[in-house]
Each structure stands twice: as structure tokens, then as C-alpha cells.
Design a protein around this motif. Structure first.
Motif, short mmCIF file in Angstrom:
data_model
loop_
_atom_site.label_atom_id
_atom_site.label_comp_id
_atom_site.label_asym_id
_atom_site.label_seq_id
_atom_site.Cartn_x
_atom_site.Cartn_y
_atom_site.Cartn_z
N GLY A 259 0.81 -1.21 0.00
CA GLY A 259 0.00 0.00 0.00
C GLY A 259 0.84 1.26 0.00
N TYR A 260 0.22 2.36 -0.44
CA TYR A 260 0.93 3.64 -0.59
C TYR A 260 1.52 4.15 0.71
N ALA A 261 0.73 4.19 1.77
CA ALA A 261 1.18 4.84 3.01
C ALA A 261 2.38 4.10 3.61
N ARG A 262 2.29 2.78 3.66
CA ARG A 262 3.41 2.04 4.24
C ARG A 262 4.64 2.09 3.33
N ALA A 263 4.42 2.05 2.01
CA ALA A 263 5.54 2.15 1.08
C ALA A 263 6.26 3.49 1.24
N LEU A 264 5.48 4.58 1.38
CA LEU A 264 6.09 5.89 1.58
C LEU A 264 6.90 5.92 2.87
N GLU A 265 6.33 5.39 3.93
CA GLU A 265 7.03 5.38 5.22
C GLU A 265 8.33 4.57 5.14
N ILE A 266 8.30 3.40 4.49
CA ILE A 266 9.50 2.58 4.37
C ILE A 266 10.57 3.30 3.56
N CYS A 267 10.18 3.91 2.45
CA CYS A 267 11.15 4.58 1.58
C CYS A 267 11.68 5.87 2.19
N ALA A 268 10.78 6.69 2.77
CA ALA A 268 11.20 8.00 3.27
C ALA A 268 12.04 7.90 4.53
N THR A 269 11.81 6.88 5.35
CA THR A 269 12.59 6.74 6.58
C THR A 269 13.84 5.89 6.37
N GLY A 270 13.83 5.01 5.38
CA GLY A 270 14.97 4.12 5.15
C GLY A 270 15.14 3.07 6.23
N ARG A 271 14.13 2.83 7.02
CA ARG A 271 14.26 1.91 8.15
C ARG A 271 14.33 0.46 7.69
N PHE A 272 14.75 -0.42 8.59
CA PHE A 272 14.79 -1.84 8.30
C PHE A 272 13.42 -2.48 8.48
N VAL A 273 13.11 -3.39 7.58
CA VAL A 273 11.95 -4.26 7.70
C VAL A 273 12.48 -5.67 7.89
N HIS A 274 12.18 -6.27 9.04
CA HIS A 274 12.69 -7.59 9.37
C HIS A 274 11.70 -8.68 8.96
N ALA A 275 12.08 -9.92 9.15
CA ALA A 275 11.35 -11.06 8.59
C ALA A 275 9.90 -11.09 9.04
N GLY A 276 9.66 -10.95 10.35
CA GLY A 276 8.30 -11.05 10.85
C GLY A 276 7.38 -10.01 10.24
N GLU A 277 7.84 -8.76 10.19
CA GLU A 277 7.03 -7.70 9.59
C GLU A 277 6.87 -7.93 8.10
N ALA A 278 7.96 -8.35 7.44
CA ALA A 278 7.89 -8.58 5.99
C ALA A 278 6.81 -9.59 5.65
N GLU A 279 6.73 -10.65 6.43
CA GLU A 279 5.70 -11.66 6.19
C GLU A 279 4.31 -11.11 6.52
N ARG A 280 4.22 -10.34 7.58
CA ARG A 280 2.93 -9.83 8.03
C ARG A 280 2.33 -8.83 7.04
N ILE A 281 3.15 -7.98 6.44
CA ILE A 281 2.63 -6.93 5.57
C ILE A 281 2.60 -7.33 4.09
N GLY A 282 3.06 -8.53 3.78
CA GLY A 282 2.96 -9.01 2.41
C GLY A 282 4.20 -8.89 1.57
N LEU A 283 5.31 -8.41 2.16
CA LEU A 283 6.57 -8.38 1.41
C LEU A 283 7.11 -9.77 1.17
N ALA A 284 6.90 -10.66 2.13
CA ALA A 284 7.40 -12.03 2.04
C ALA A 284 6.24 -13.00 2.00
N ASN A 285 6.36 -14.01 1.16
CA ASN A 285 5.36 -15.07 1.15
C ASN A 285 5.55 -16.02 2.31
N ILE A 286 6.80 -16.24 2.70
CA ILE A 286 7.10 -17.13 3.80
C ILE A 286 8.44 -16.75 4.39
N ALA A 287 8.57 -16.88 5.71
CA ALA A 287 9.84 -16.65 6.41
C ALA A 287 10.24 -17.96 7.08
N VAL A 288 11.52 -18.32 6.94
CA VAL A 288 12.02 -19.58 7.46
C VAL A 288 13.37 -19.36 8.13
#
Length: 266
Positions: free
Chosen positions: A175-204
Motif C-alpha cells: 500500500g501507498y502509506a506504508r511504502a512511503l514510510e519505508i522509503c522515506a525513513t529508510g528503516r529496516f523491515v525484518h522477517a516477521g514484519e515482511a511476512e505480516r505486511i505481504g513483502l514475504a510469502n514465507i519466512a524460514v
């Protein structure tokens, strides 16, 4: 099933190795000493990898050797000299608008072919996936991530923008709002969040990453190729069609499948 270490390469150059076994191709970034940092030469090799795929390939797995998938653009790009034989950032800025556009378009080619309708691409991502590395993972259809993954889009903090085709899939996924926040802040997205928000299909767990990518590729190969190709085309185009247009596209695709199954296709 693909074995990453023991298959004879189709080619290997400039930090990229392509291997093919039956219907599965594996593209490996092969410069772990530099955390698979990216260069224009690597981008050209990735483009060549896409053009070198045999027609029998249905699934492409993208992976990086070592502790990181890709830590982003090689820092040499930020020096006045840049890379040998390549225009530096200063040279690019001094060029005409047309020349600058053409050069960036050439670089983007390394990130575009992964979404071809006749393929399904899987990024197997561990450790750092920063900037261009994040965008390369986003270029693929699916992402399997290790529990140590660290996604970050750092271009904005450098005064730049993500320009290697990553913005469209990122917005589509989160989504737009989360994409903007990720890009504008440059923060890290870790495995758990990546899976939760749809960046990752599966984390292992990291030790299971390659096996998880192989298992997913096997599952994708279980369905008939033509049905997967038609389904991927339907899903990719859904966001650009109205509800009624999508209904019509579904009818047309199903008609082709039924005729093919009945032996009445072209």
C-alpha cells in the motif's frame, strides 16, 4: 530439482551465475565478499541471464551467496571516478535528459524480465537486502526470506529515489502509506514484519532458505504451465482493469483453456 552447487552454469560473469536444471533456472549473485553489491556490469549480466533462459524454464530462483542477498549499490558508484568504463554519477548528471533517461532505462532492464508471464520468479533473500538489493527482491513474483533478513530502501536518505523498478511492486504489496514510510525513513523491515505486511510469502530459518525456495518451485511446477501463465497474466493485469474488464478477461482466458484442453486450440 535444482541443486545450486552442482549444476553446470549456462554462464558466469560479473558476479552472476546462471544454472538450469529441467524447468528450473537459478540465478545466483556470486560476490559474497562484497555482500553481493551491485554494479552496472552486474546489471548487464542479469539482463543477459534473462535473455539466456531456455524455453523449457518455468521457474527462476534468485539467490545470493554468503550472508547477504545484496547490500545494494557498490559504494564505488558514489566516488567521482565511479566504475572503470562506466559513467560516474557526475557524468550522468552532466548528460542530456535523453542520455540520462536511456542509461537508467538500460540499468532497469536487469529488474524487468523477472515478471514475464511465462515464468514465475522466486527471490530467496537472507541478510541484507538494501536499496538496489531490496528492489531486486521486489522484481521477483514471490519472496522467501530467512529469519535474519533486513530489507531497507536507503535511496531517499542519499538524496536519490528508488529507480530500479521497485516502487510499483512495493506499493502493490504493502500500500501507498506504508511504502512511503519505508522509503522515506529508510528503516529496516525484518522477517516477521515482511511476512505480516505481504513483502514475504514465507519466512524460514536461514538454514532452510534454499530448501524452502526449492519446495516452492516444486509446488509451482505441479500445475500445467499454460494454466499458470494465464492465471499470472490475469492477476498481473487485475489492478489496471475495472471489475467488468476483469470479468471479461477471465472469460477469455477460460475460453482459451477449455479449447486447449479439448484439443481445439490454435
Amino acid at each position: 530439482m535444482t541443486t545450486f552447487e552442482n549444476t553446470e552454469p549456462v554462464f558466469e560473469k560479473d558476479g552472476v551465475r546462471l544454472t538450469v536444471e529441467d524447468a528450473v533456472a537459478t540465478v545466483t549473485l556470486t560476490n559474497p565478499a562484497k555482500r553481493n553489491a551491485q554494479t552496472p556490469a552486474l546489471w548487464r549480466a542479469l539482463t543477459e541471464a534473462g535473455r539466456s533462459l531456455p524455453g523449457s524454464v518455468r521457474v527462476v530462483i534468485l539467490r545470493g551467496e554468503g550472508q547477504s542477498f545484496s547490500a545494494g549499490l557498490d559504494r564505488q558508484a558514489f566516488t567521482p571516478e565511479g566504475f572503470d568504463g562506466e559513467p560516474s554519477f557526475l557524468d550522468m548528471a552532466r548528460g542530456s535528459d535523453a542520455d540520462l533517461d536511456a542509461l537508467i532505462a538500460e540499468y532497469q532492464e536487469a529488474f524487468t524480465w523477472w515478471r514475464r508471464n511465462d515464468l514465475v520468479s522466486i527471490a530467496a533473500v537472507q541478510g541484507h537486502a538494501i536499496g538496489a538489493g531490496f528492489q531486486l527482491a521486489l522484481a521477483c513474483d514471490l519472496r522467501v526470506v530467512a529469519d535474519d533478513v533486513q530489507f531497507a530502501m536507503r535511496e531517499t536518505s542519499l538524496g536519490l529515489v528508488p529507480d530500479l523498478t521497485g516502487t510499483h511492486p512495493l506499493v502493490s504489496l504493502v500500500g501507498y502509506a506504508r511504502a512511503l514510510e519505508i522509503c522515506a525513513t529508510g528503516r529496516f523491515v525484518h522477517a516477521g514484519e515482511a511476512e505480516r505486511i505481504g513483502l514475504a510469502n514465507i519466512a524460514v530459518p536461514a538454514a532452510e532458505l534454499d530448501a524452502a525456495a526449492r519446495d516452492l518451485s516444486a509446488a509451482l511446477l505441479a500445475a500445467p504451465r499454460a494454466a499458470v501463465v494465464e492465471t499470472k497474466a490475469l492477476l498481473r493485469g487485475a489492478g489496471e482493469r475495472s471489475y467488468e474488464e476483469q470479468r471479461a478477461a477471465e472469460r477469455a482466458a477460460q475460453g482459451r483453456r477449455l479449447r486447449d484442453l479439448a484439443g481445439l486450440g490454435d
